[in-house]
Motif scaffolding. Sequence first.
Motif, PDB file in Angstrom:
ATOM      1  N   THR A 271       0.831  -1.206   0.000  1.00  0.00           N
ATOM      2  CA  THR A 271       0.000   0.000   0.000  1.00  0.00           C
ATOM      3  C   THR A 271       0.868   1.259   0.000  1.00  0.00           C
ATOM      4  OG1 THR A 271      -0.290   0.034   2.418  1.00  0.00           O
ATOM      5  CG2 THR A 271      -1.961  -1.156   1.113  1.00  0.00           C
ATOM      6  N   ALA A 272       1.975   1.236   0.735  1.00  0.00           N
ATOM      7  CA  ALA A 272       2.877   2.393   0.753  1.00  0.00           C
ATOM      8  C   ALA A 272       3.451   2.655  -0.634  1.00  0.00           C
ATOM      9  CB  ALA A 272       3.999   2.180   1.768  1.00  0.00           C
ATOM     10  N   SER A 273       3.731   1.594  -1.382  1.00  0.00           N
ATOM     11  CA  SER A 273       4.339   1.766  -2.701  1.00  0.00           C
ATOM     12  C   SER A 273       3.407   2.456  -3.694  1.00  0.00           C
ATOM     13  CB  SER A 273       4.797   0.421  -3.273  1.00  0.00           C
ATOM     14  OG  SER A 273       3.700  -0.322  -3.743  1.00  0.00           O
ATOM     15  N   VAL A 274       2.088   2.434  -3.429  1.00  0.00           N
ATOM     16  CA  VAL A 274       1.146   3.136  -4.313  1.00  0.00           C
ATOM     17  C   VAL A 274       0.638   4.429  -3.672  1.00  0.00           C
ATOM     18  CG1 VAL A 274       0.462   1.041  -5.552  1.00  0.00           C
ATOM     19  CG2 VAL A 274      -0.891   1.787  -3.565  1.00  0.00           C
ATOM     20  N   GLY A 275       1.319   4.880  -2.611  1.00  0.00           N
ATOM     21  CA  GLY A 275       0.978   6.160  -1.989  1.00  0.00           C
ATOM     22  C   GLY A 275      -0.165   6.111  -0.986  1.00  0.00           C
ATOM     23  N   LEU A 276      -0.416   4.928  -0.431  1.00  0.00           N
ATOM     24  CA  LEU A 276      -1.488   4.774   0.554  1.00  0.00           C
ATOM     25  C   LEU A 276      -0.924   4.129   1.826  1.00  0.00           C
ATOM     26  CD1 LEU A 276      -4.226   3.353  -1.853  1.00  0.00           C
ATOM     27  CD2 LEU A 276      -4.189   5.658  -0.849  1.00  0.00           C
ATOM     28  N   PRO A 277      -0.356   4.927   2.726  1.00  0.00           N
ATOM     29  CA  PRO A 277       0.207   4.349   3.941  1.00  0.00           C
ATOM     30  C   PRO A 277      -0.862   3.621   4.769  1.00  0.00           C
ATOM     31  CG  PRO A 277       0.788   6.679   3.738  1.00  0.00           C
ATOM     32  CD  PRO A 277      -0.210   6.378   2.670  1.00  0.00           C
ATOM     33  N   THR A 278      -0.510   2.448   5.259  1.00  0.00           N
ATOM     34  CA  THR A 278      -1.425   1.666   6.094  1.00  0.00           C
ATOM     35  C   THR A 278      -1.474   2.243   7.500  1.00  0.00           C
ATOM     36  OG1 THR A 278      -1.143  -0.371   4.830  1.00  0.00           O
ATOM     37  CG2 THR A 278      -1.797  -0.612   7.136  1.00  0.00           C
ATOM     38  N   LEU A 279      -2.680   2.467   7.986  1.00  0.00           N
ATOM     39  CA  LEU A 279      -2.896   2.931   9.353  1.00  0.00           C
ATOM     40  C   LEU A 279      -3.319   1.785  10.274  1.00  0.00           C
ATOM     41  CD1 LEU A 279      -4.897   6.170   8.515  1.00  0.00           C
ATOM     42  CD2 LEU A 279      -2.484   5.996   9.161  1.00  0.00           C
ATOM     43  N   ARG A 280      -4.060   0.837   9.727  1.00  0.00           N
ATOM     44  CA  ARG A 280      -4.559  -0.301  10.499  1.00  0.00           C
ATOM     45  C   ARG A 280      -4.655  -1.502   9.569  1.00  0.00           C
ATOM     46  NH1 ARG A 280     -10.050  -0.571  14.277  1.00  0.00           N
ATOM     47  NH2 ARG A 280      -9.438  -2.492  15.370  1.00  0.00           N
ATOM     48  N   LEU A 281      -4.174  -2.651  10.052  1.00  0.00           N
ATOM     49  CA  LEU A 281      -4.189  -3.857   9.239  1.00  0.00           C
ATOM     50  C   LEU A 281      -4.773  -5.006  10.050  1.00  0.00           C
ATOM     51  CD1 LEU A 281      -2.102  -4.940   6.506  1.00  0.00           C
ATOM     52  CD2 LEU A 281      -1.900  -6.497   8.414  1.00  0.00           C
ATOM     53  N   ILE A 282      -5.822  -5.613   9.503  1.00  0.00           N
ATOM     54  CA  ILE A 282      -6.515  -6.717  10.172  1.00  0.00           C
ATOM     55  C   ILE A 282      -6.569  -7.903   9.214  1.00  0.00           C
ATOM     56  CG2 ILE A 282      -8.714  -7.492  11.171  1.00  0.00           C
ATOM     57  CD1 ILE A 282      -9.250  -4.444  11.729  1.00  0.00           C
ATOM     58  N   ARG A 283      -5.997  -9.033   9.640  1.00  0.00           N
ATOM     59  CA  ARG A 283      -6.126 -10.230   8.801  1.00  0.00           C
ATOM     60  C   ARG A 283      -7.491 -10.846   9.088  1.00  0.00           C
ATOM     61  NH1 ARG A 283      -1.220 -13.990   8.398  1.00  0.00           N
ATOM     62  NH2 ARG A 283      -1.636 -14.355  10.577  1.00  0.00           N
ATOM     63  N   TYR A 284      -8.311 -10.888   8.049  1.00  0.00           N
ATOM     64  CA  TYR A 284      -9.671 -11.400   8.165  1.00  0.00           C
ATOM     65  C   TYR A 284      -9.751 -12.904   7.893  1.00  0.00           C
ATOM     66  CZ  TYR A 284     -14.440 -12.500   6.856  1.00  0.00           C
ATOM     67  OH  TYR A 284     -15.658 -13.112   6.752  1.00  0.00           O
ATOM     68  N   ARG A 285      -8.947 -13.392   6.933  1.00  0.00           N
ATOM     69  CA  ARG A 285      -9.112 -14.783   6.500  1.00  0.00           C
ATOM     70  C   ARG A 285      -7.768 -15.408   6.169  1.00  0.00           C
ATOM     71  NH1 ARG A 285      -9.018 -17.074   1.766  1.00  0.00           N
ATOM     72  NH2 ARG A 285      -8.967 -15.086   0.670  1.00  0.00           N
ATOM     73  N   ILE A 286      -7.639 -16.721   6.488  1.00  0.00           N
ATOM     74  CA  ILE A 286      -6.538 -17.566   6.029  1.00  0.00           C
ATOM     75  C   ILE A 286      -7.201 -18.815   5.453  1.00  0.00           C
ATOM     76  CG2 ILE A 286      -4.516 -18.956   6.638  1.00  0.00           C
ATOM     77  CD1 ILE A 286      -4.134 -17.106   9.077  1.00  0.00           C
ATOM     78  N   GLY A 287      -6.996 -19.079   4.166  1.00  0.00           N
ATOM     79  CA  GLY A 287      -7.672 -20.216   3.542  1.00  0.00           C
ATOM     80  C   GLY A 287      -9.177 -20.043   3.675  1.00  0.00           C
TER      81      GLY A 287
END
Length: 187
Positions: free
Chosen positions: A156-172
Amino acid sequence: MNRLKIKDSISRKIILFNKPFNTLSQFTDSQNRRTLKDFIDIPSVYCAGRLDYDSEGLLILTNDGLLNKKITAPQNKTSKTYWVQVEGIINKAQIEALRTGVALKDGMSLPAKVQQIAAPNIWPRTPPIRERKNIPTAWLQISIIEGRNRQVRRMTASVGLPTLRLIRYRIGSWTIDGIDNGQYISL
């Protein structure tokens, strides 16, 4: 002479844990930070993958080494979905760049499934994210099959959108649906 076969009495354990912000994805820490031990009192389970200290959401713990490998081995391409609050207004070019792959210091990311979403109905974070009065925030849902260090944040940072909050919703096929933050369920 007959030999008795002793059946292994250890049954497979699978724990789905909704990891809180500022919690390590391990059971011990020499710096006295919050760890899995503060939430889970089940012996002999280990994380199938990791989630950064400052990220939240789904962690799978198991005592099954084959399941752990199936989830974490890159060649298995296990999909992981994240809800990502970013700083700024999202445009189509940024979403398209994430969908096709972006250049990171350790090489190109694989294409991701990306869509802008409404703010999910989730728990408040403690402490709350930093918000700036004149800069809006937005949410993305990003699914990847890689698991590089801090990958979604770097993408996200590489496209100019710094991450403020990250939540993993799903694995498999497993999700955090119905699991309160800081809580777990046993399967």
